[in-house]
Design an enzyme around this catalytic site. Structure first.
Site, PDB file in Angstrom:
ATOM      1  N   PRO A 143     -51.562 -31.779  51.883  1.00 18.29           N
ATOM      2  CA  PRO A 143     -50.503 -31.498  50.908  1.00 18.29           C
ATOM      3  C   PRO A 143     -50.822 -32.115  49.543  1.00 18.29           C
ATOM      4  CG  PRO A 143     -49.606 -32.411  52.951  1.00 18.29           C
ATOM      5  CD  PRO A 143     -51.083 -32.572  53.019  1.00 18.29           C
ATOM      6  N   SER A 144     -50.243 -31.547  48.484  1.00 17.75           N
ATOM      7  CA  SER A 144     -50.423 -32.081  47.137  1.00 17.75           C
ATOM      8  C   SER A 144     -49.877 -33.502  47.062  1.00 17.75           C
ATOM      9  CB  SER A 144     -49.681 -31.205  46.120  1.00 17.75           C
ATOM     10  OG  SER A 144     -50.244 -29.910  46.089  1.00 17.75           O
ATOM     11  N   GLY A 145     -50.559 -34.330  46.243  1.00 17.67           N
ATOM     12  CA  GLY A 145     -50.119 -35.712  46.070  1.00 17.67           C
ATOM     13  C   GLY A 145     -50.576 -36.641  47.162  1.00 17.67           C
ATOM     14  N   GLY A 146     -51.476 -36.170  48.033  1.00 18.99           N
ATOM     15  CA  GLY A 146     -51.923 -37.012  49.141  1.00 18.99           C
ATOM     16  C   GLY A 146     -53.004 -38.001  48.768  1.00 18.99           C
ATOM     17  N   GLY A 147     -53.641 -37.839  47.576  1.00 22.68           N
ATOM     18  CA  GLY A 147     -54.686 -38.770  47.145  1.00 22.68           C
ATOM     19  C   GLY A 147     -56.077 -38.179  47.155  1.00 22.68           C
ATOM     20  N   LYS A 148     -56.165 -36.839  47.253  1.00 22.88           N
ATOM     21  CA  LYS A 148     -57.493 -36.201  47.347  1.00 22.88           C
ATOM     22  C   LYS A 148     -58.291 -36.382  46.046  1.00 22.88           C
ATOM     23  CE  LYS A 148     -55.741 -32.146  48.325  1.00 22.88           C
ATOM     24  NZ  LYS A 148     -54.299 -32.497  48.323  1.00 22.88           N
ATOM     25  N   THR A 149     -57.665 -36.109  44.907  1.00 21.00           N
ATOM     26  CA  THR A 149     -58.365 -36.240  43.626  1.00 21.00           C
ATOM     27  C   THR A 149     -58.693 -37.701  43.331  1.00 21.00           C
ATOM     28  OG1 THR A 149     -57.243 -34.260  42.800  1.00 21.00           O
ATOM     29  CG2 THR A 149     -58.221 -35.716  41.160  1.00 21.00           C
TER      30      THR A 149
ATOM     31  N   GLU B  56     -60.661 -27.975  43.765  1.00 20.12           N
ATOM     32  CA  GLU B  56     -59.833 -26.764  43.623  1.00 20.12           C
ATOM     33  C   GLU B  56     -60.524 -25.740  42.737  1.00 20.12           C
ATOM     34  OE1 GLU B  56     -57.271 -26.543  45.362  1.00 20.12           O
ATOM     35  OE2 GLU B  56     -56.497 -28.526  45.757  1.00 20.12           O
TER      36      GLU B  56
END
Length: 618
Positions: A400-406, A529
C-alpha cells in the site's frame, strides 16, 4: 519595623537582581556583536580578496581624502590674498592640477574597491553553490527552496554592497572628519567648539532613528526571502495552480506578502522622512552659526574672510561623511544578518563524496539487515527491515501507499543513513564505499522522470563525465524506444524539452530517462513506479524499453501494478514500514492475504478461492 526593613531589603535585592539580569543581557549582546563582527571578517577572509589591490585602493582613497583636506586651505589663501595682480596662471594651474589628481585617485579607488567587492561576492557565491550541491537531501527536506535561493542572491548582494559601495565612504569619511576637525581647531578653536556643540544635539535624534531603520531593514530582508519562496513555489507549479483553479488563492497569498513588503516600505519612508529634514536642519544650523558667529569674528579681526570660507568648506567635509558613516552602519547591520544566514548554510553538515574505497565487485548480493529509519523528529518509517537481493535478479517491492517503499530506495542510494541496522554489498557495509563510487553503480528511473531545461541530448547525457559519441547516443535512444519520436522532431536530439521537460509527453520523458540510464550502464537498476502514470499504449513501449535496460543487471522495482512484477525473482510486500511477506508471485498468492487481494483486484482473478487449490492438493 522589622517587617518594613525586610520588605525594603527584598525590593533592593529584586532591583539588584533585575539590574544584574539587564547587565548580563548587555554583556551577551556585546559578545554577540563581537562574534558577528568576527564571523563577517572570517567570511570575507575565506574568499581570499587581493590584499595588494585592497591596500592600493585604500591608499589612493586616503590620498584623495587628504588632498580634499588641503583644498580649503588653498581657497583660504586665495580669498585672503585675492587681487587680479596677484592671480597667476601657476596658482590656477596648481588648483586645477590638485582637482584632477584627486578626481583620478578617487575614481581609481572606487573602481578597485568595486572590483574587490565583485570578486568577493563571486567567490562567496561559488562557495555557496558548491556547498548547496553537496548538502544532503535531509537539508532540503527542512529548508524551503525560495529561502535558499534568496540566501544565494539577495544576501550575497548585501555583502557586496557593503564592501563595494559603503566601506570606502566609511574609511574616507572618518579621515575627512578627523582631519577637518584638527585643521579647524588649529585655525580657530573657539569657533570649532561652538560648531561641534551642535552635533551631539543632532545625535540625540538621529541615533534612535538609525536603530529603527536597522530593525525595519532586517524585517524587510526576511519578508523579501518569504516572498521569493512564494514566487518560486507558485511559478514552478503553475500548471497545478491553473488546473486547480487556485489563481485567486495564490493571488491572495502573494498579495499578503506584497502588502507586508509595502508596510515595511512605508515604515522605511517614515524614518527617512524624519532623517532627511533633521540632517538639513542640522546643516542649516551649522551654517547659520558659522556665518553669524564667524561674521562677528571677521569684523573683530579675529578671523579672516578666507578662514571663514575655509570653515564653511570644512563643514561640508564633516557633514557629508557623517551621512556616509551612518549609512555604513545601517548597511553593516544588514550585512551581519545576511552573514549569519550565509554562515548557517556554509556550516551545515555536507556529504563526503570522496572518502571510502571504490567498488571492485558490484556483482554481489545486496543485504538489508534489520534496518530501521525515522525522519528527523518523526515516527519510524521503516522498522526492522531485512531481505537479500541476489546479483542479476529482479526484486519487486510492493504494498500500500505510504508503506516506506520510496524511503527504502533513498536508503539504498544513501540519501539518508539508517537509524538502525546495516546495508551491505557482499561482505562490505555500503558506508565503506565512497559516495561517488557507490552512486555510480545505480541507474534510477522514477515515476516523474525529471528532466533539466535543455536539449534531448543534454538530458540523455546528463551526469556523464565523458564525451558521448553520436553512435552511442543513437544506440541508447534505440534501446529505449526513443529514437522514433526523436527522429520525428524538427531538431532531433537538439530539441529543447522546456522546463522540467514540459514540452514532452509522460511516455517520451520516461524513454529519455531510460536512455540516460542505459548510457550510464549501471550495475544496479532502481525503478520507482516507472510506468504507473502512463497510458496503456505508452506503457507497452516503455515496458519493452525497460526489458532492454534490465537485461544483465540487478534490478529493484517499486510497483503498484502487479502486472509489471509478476515475473520478478522475488516480491517483497511492505506494509506500514515492515515486511509482511516475501517470495515469488505464486508463493505470495498462496501465503499472503493482502497480496492475494491486490492480485484479485488488479489481475482480475475471478475466483480467488481457486488460488488456494494447489496448496490444498499438496
Amino acid at each position: 519595623m522589622d517587617s518594613n526593613n525586610s520588605t525594603n531589603l527584598a525590593v533592593n535585592n529584586t532591583n539588584k537582581a533585575g539590574q544584574g539580569s539587564a547587565q548580563s543581557e548587555e554583556v551577551k549582546q556585546g559578545k554577540g556583536e563581537t562574534a558577528n563582527w568576527r564571523a563577517f571578517l572570517q567570511l570575507i577572509r575565506n574568499t581570499k580578496p587581493s590584499i595588494p589591490l585592497l591596500t592600493l585602493a585604500i591608499i589612493m582613497s586616503v590620498a584623495s581624502t587628504i588632498v580634499a583636506l588641503v583644498i580649503p586651505l588653498f581657497t583660504k589663501n586665495l580669498v585672503d590674498g585675492f587681487s587680479l595682480s596677484n592671480l597667476s596662471w601657476s596658482q590656477i594651474g596648481g588648483i586645477g592640477g590638485i582637482f584632477i589628481v584627486q578626481t583620478i585617485a578617487s575614481g581609481l579607488s572606487i573602481y578597485m574597491l568595486n572590483r574587490i567587492g565583485q570578486k568577493i561576492v563571486a567567490n562567496l557565491r561559488e562557495r555557496l553553490w558548491k556547498k548547496l550541491l553537496v548538502l544532503p537531501v535531509s537539508y532540503y527536506d527542512n529548508h524551503r527552496t525560495g529561502e535558499t535561493i534568496s540566501r544565494m542572491t539577495n544576501d550575497t548582494g548585501v555583502v557586496k554592497s557593503l564592501i563595494a559601495e559603503h566601506t570606502t565612504g566609511f574609511f574616507t569619511g572618518i579621515i575627512s572628519i578627523v582631519g577637518s576637525i584638527i585643521v579647524l581647531f588649529y585655525m580657530d578653536w573657539q569657533m570649532t567648539t561652538v560648531m561641534l556643540a551642535i552635533i551631539p544635539v543632532a545625535a540625540v535624534f538621529l541615533v534612535p532613528l538609525g536603530r529603527q531603520m536597522f530593525k525595519i531593514s532586517k524585517g524587510l530582508q526576511a519578508e523579501t526571502a518569504s516572498f521569493t519562496t512564494v514566487l518560486t513555489q507558485v511559478l514552478s507549479e503553475i500548471r497545478l495552480v491553473k488546473s486547480s483553479n487556485a489563481e485567486a488563492r495564490e493571488y491572495d497569498s502573494g498579495n499578503k506578502r506584497i502588502e507586508s513588503l509595502f508596510g515595511f516600505g512605508l515604515k522605511e519612508a517614515k524614518v527617512q522622512a524624519l532623517i532627511a529634514p533633521l540632517m538639513f536642519f542640522v546643516i542649516m544650523m551649522l551654517l547659520v552659526v558659522i556665518v553669524g558667529y564667524g561674521g562677528m569674528r571677521v569684523s573683530s579681526g579675529a578671523l579672516t574672510a578666507g578662514e571663514l570660507v575655509a570653515f564653511i568648506l570644512y563643514l561640508i567635509q564633516i557633514v557629508m561623511p557623517m551621512s556616509q558613516i551612518t549609512t555604513f552602519f545601517t548597511q553593516f547591520q544588514k550585512t551581519i544578518g545576511a552573514t549569519e544566514r550565509i554562515v548557517e548554510i556554509l556550516d551545515s553538515e555536507e556529504e563526503d563524496h570522496t572518502t571510502g574505497k571504490s567498488v571492485e565487485h558490484a556483482d554481489q548480493p545486496i543485504t538489508v539487515s534489520h534496518v530501521s529509519f525515522a525522519y528527523e523528529k518523526g515516527d519510524a518509517v521503516l522498522s526492522d527491515i531485512s531481505f537479500r537481493v541476489e546479483p542479476d535478479s529482479v526484486t519487486a517491492i510492493v504494498g500500500p501507499s505510504g508503506g516506506g517503499k520510496t524511503t527504502l530506495f533513498s536508503l539504498l542510494e544513501r540519501y539518508y543513513e539508517p537509524t538502525a541496522g546495516l546495508i551491505k554489498l557482499g561482505p562490505d557495509p555500503i558506508g565503506s564505499f565512497s559516495l561517488h563510487a557507490w552512486r555510480s553503480l545505480f541507474g534510477y528511473v522514477s515515476q516523474e522522470s525529471p528532466l533539466i531545461a535543455g536539449t534531448i541530448r543534454d538530458n540523455i547525457c546528463y551526469g556523464l563525465d565523458r564525451e558521448v559519441s553520436q553512435e552511442e547516443l543513437l544506440q541508447a535512444a534505440k534501446m529505449a524506444y526513443a529514437d522514433l519520436f526523436i527522429g520525428e522532431l524538427p531538431s532531433g536530439f537538439e530539441t529543447e524539452v522546456g522546463e522540467r521537460g514540459i514540452k514532452l509527453s509522460g511516455g517520451q520523458r520516461q524513454r529519455i530517462a531510460i536512455a540516460r540510464a542505459l548510457l550510464r550502464d549501471p550495475k544496479i537498476l532502481m525503478l520507482d513506479e516507472a510506468t504507473s502514470s502512463l497510458d496503456s499504449k505508452s506503457e507497452v513501449v516503455v515496458q519493452e524499453a525497460l526489458k532492454n535496460l534490465m537485461a544483465g543487471r540487478t534490478t529493484i522495482v517499486i510497483a503498484h501494478r502487479l502486472s509489471t512484477v509478476v515475473d520478478a525473482d522475488q516480491i517483497i510486500f511492505v506494509e506500514k514500514g515492515t515486511i509482511t511477506g516475501s517470495g515469488t508471485h505464486a508463493e505470495l498468492l498462496q501465503s499472503h492475504e493482502l497480496y492475494r487481494e491486490f492480485a484479485t483486484q488488479q489481475l482480475r482473478l475471478n475466483d480467488p478461492a481457486a488460488i488456494s487449490l494447489p496448496q490444498e492438493a499438496s
